[in-house]
Design a protein around this motif. Structure first.
Motif: not given
Length: 434
Positions: A28-32, A173-177, A198-201
């Motif tokens: 989901v995060e990859k698609a977002r 998933t999005k904000n975990t280092p 894809i991540l905000a971390a």
């Protein structure tokens, strides 16, 4: 590296093998993030649900899943030939223990073999499944190189441990280092580029997959050992007539050098109870015994049996046998406010009680039924006055926040609270703490 340019331009197609608690949120995060994403799973039921926009994982927002599927950014499939379309593939499959408490990495091995026929130049493969140090280099690399391609030149391979805490309202998933370790420096950089897109971390690079694999084992073994310590001290404190929960609350007032861990009926979830076994198994290859770790595992593994013994003693105090008694267990999820009962100690407690002849019912607002040792057990639909008054003892094994514990206390004969869920209740005449 063409793959890095594709990632920068959002032209890469990303794949995730395994659409469970780790894989689906990652897909989901990859698609977002704007990538066309393919989710692979051998369970047709999961594939169908994802493609219908039907969510089955608590950490995924229903509206996000539906929107991403409808926009064409996310597609689930059981056709592994579609791996050929992916530029990056993350393996997020289960790594359970077998009946001898040894690592079962058959799902990882099968996933790697399923990729081989469809590998192409510049492809990135990342293992996220928790495993023993050496898996990426010793198992995955030879399998993937059987394609005729060379790792670090023709394709890239890395390990990046999953970090998922179901029910955590702060970290997801999005904000975990992220930690990333590749076979070569180029492998590390390509994998880092994927997660940074894809991540905000932050993404923390380490020198090898083995370091990243050991790092994941350390995370969960740290918790296992500390929980083993507090479980053992809680047993001693009970014998000494000391409220150990009060002891921990007092200790955590120290602003440095102490992190609070709490006792309970055992360890649950897919990681903390299992990961130390991976390390102990691998350590034997080097003639090394992880004595402290194994000691904590023994303590934690015995907690469900200990809880059953305490139940028997409570009933005996009121001249009642455990055999034939009616017991209500509150909570079978392995932690509060989630529906995940994997490796839940509550289920082991129920099994122990039933083996000793007790008639056990359970209520969990998140889990209506569960499967254990090939058998299915259905829970109660509602926590009623009649239910509470018609059992001999209530055992609290999961401290869900949406349960009215004042109601439980007022309507129960006796309560064995293994999670300190009733800590705010003043009338404690019918309450006994672990």
């Amino acid at each position: 590296m063409n793959i890095v340019k594709k990632l920068e331009n959002k032209e890469a197609t990303l794949g995730v093998i395994g659409l469970g608690y780790v894989g689906l949120p990652l897909a989901v995060e990859k698609a977002r993030a704007g990538y066309k994403t393919l989710g692979f799973d051998i369970q047709e039921s999961k594939v169908k649900m994802v493609n219908n926009g039907e969510n089955y994982i608590g950490d995924v927002v229903n509206e996000d899943l539906k929107s991403l599927v409808e926009s064409g950014l996310l597609l689930a499939t059981s056709d592994f030939a579609k791996v050929a379309q992916a530029d990056c593939v993350c393996i997020c499959v289960p790594t359970p223990l077998d009946e001898y408490q040894q690592p079962d990495i058959s799902y990882v091995e099968a996933s790697a073999k399923s990729i081989v026929p469809y590998m192409h130049k510049d492809m990135l493969i990342v293992l996220e499944s928790t495993t023993y140090p050496g898996t990426t280099e010793e198992l995955l690399k030879p399998i993937l190189e059987s394609s005729g391609m060379k790792c670090g030149e023709d394709f890239y391979l890395a390990f990046s441990p999953e970090r998922v805490d179901p029910g955590n309202l702060v970290y997801n998933t999005k904000n975990t280092p992220k930690v990333v370790g590749g076979i070569t420096e180029a492998c590390t950089e390509v994998a880092a580029a994927l997660y940074e897109s894809i991540l905000a971390a932050p993404v923390h690079r380490v020198s090898s997959p083995a370091v990243a694999e050991m790092e994941k084992i350390l995370e969960n073994t740290y918790r296992n050992v500390n929980i083993g310590l507090v479980n053992e001290l809680s047993l001693l404190s009970h014998k000494m007539g000391i409220n150990f929960w009060e002891v921990v609350d007092a200790a955590k007032t120290k602003p440095y050098g102490f992190q609070a861990f709490y006792p309970g009926p055992g360890l649950g979830g897919h990681c903390i109870p299992l990961d130390p076994y991976y390390l102990s198994w691998k350590a034997r290859e080097y003639g090394f015994h992880t004595s402290m770790i194994e000691a904590s595992m023994m303590i934690n593994d015995k907690m469900p049996e200990y809880c059953a013994e305490r139940v028997a003693k409570i009933l005996n105090r009121y001249k009642q046998s455990l055999n034939g008694s009616k017991i209500l267990v509150l909570g079978v999820a392995y932690k509060q406010d989630i529906d995940d009962y994997r490796e839940s100690p509550a289920i082991d407690v129920i099994d122990e009680l039933e083996q000793q002849g007790a008639e056990v019912r359970f209520f969990d607002p998140y889990v209506s039924n569960y499967n254990y040792k090939g058998k299915s057990k259905n829970g109660e639909n509602e926590l009623t006055t009649e239910l509470l008054r018609n059992v001999d003892l209530v055992v609290i094994t999961t401290a869900h926040s949406n349960v009215d514990y004042n109601f439980v206390q007022k309507n129960s004969k006796y309560i064995f609270d293994t999670k300190n869920a009733l800590k705010h209740i003043n009338n404690r005449e019918n309450i006994e703490l672990l």
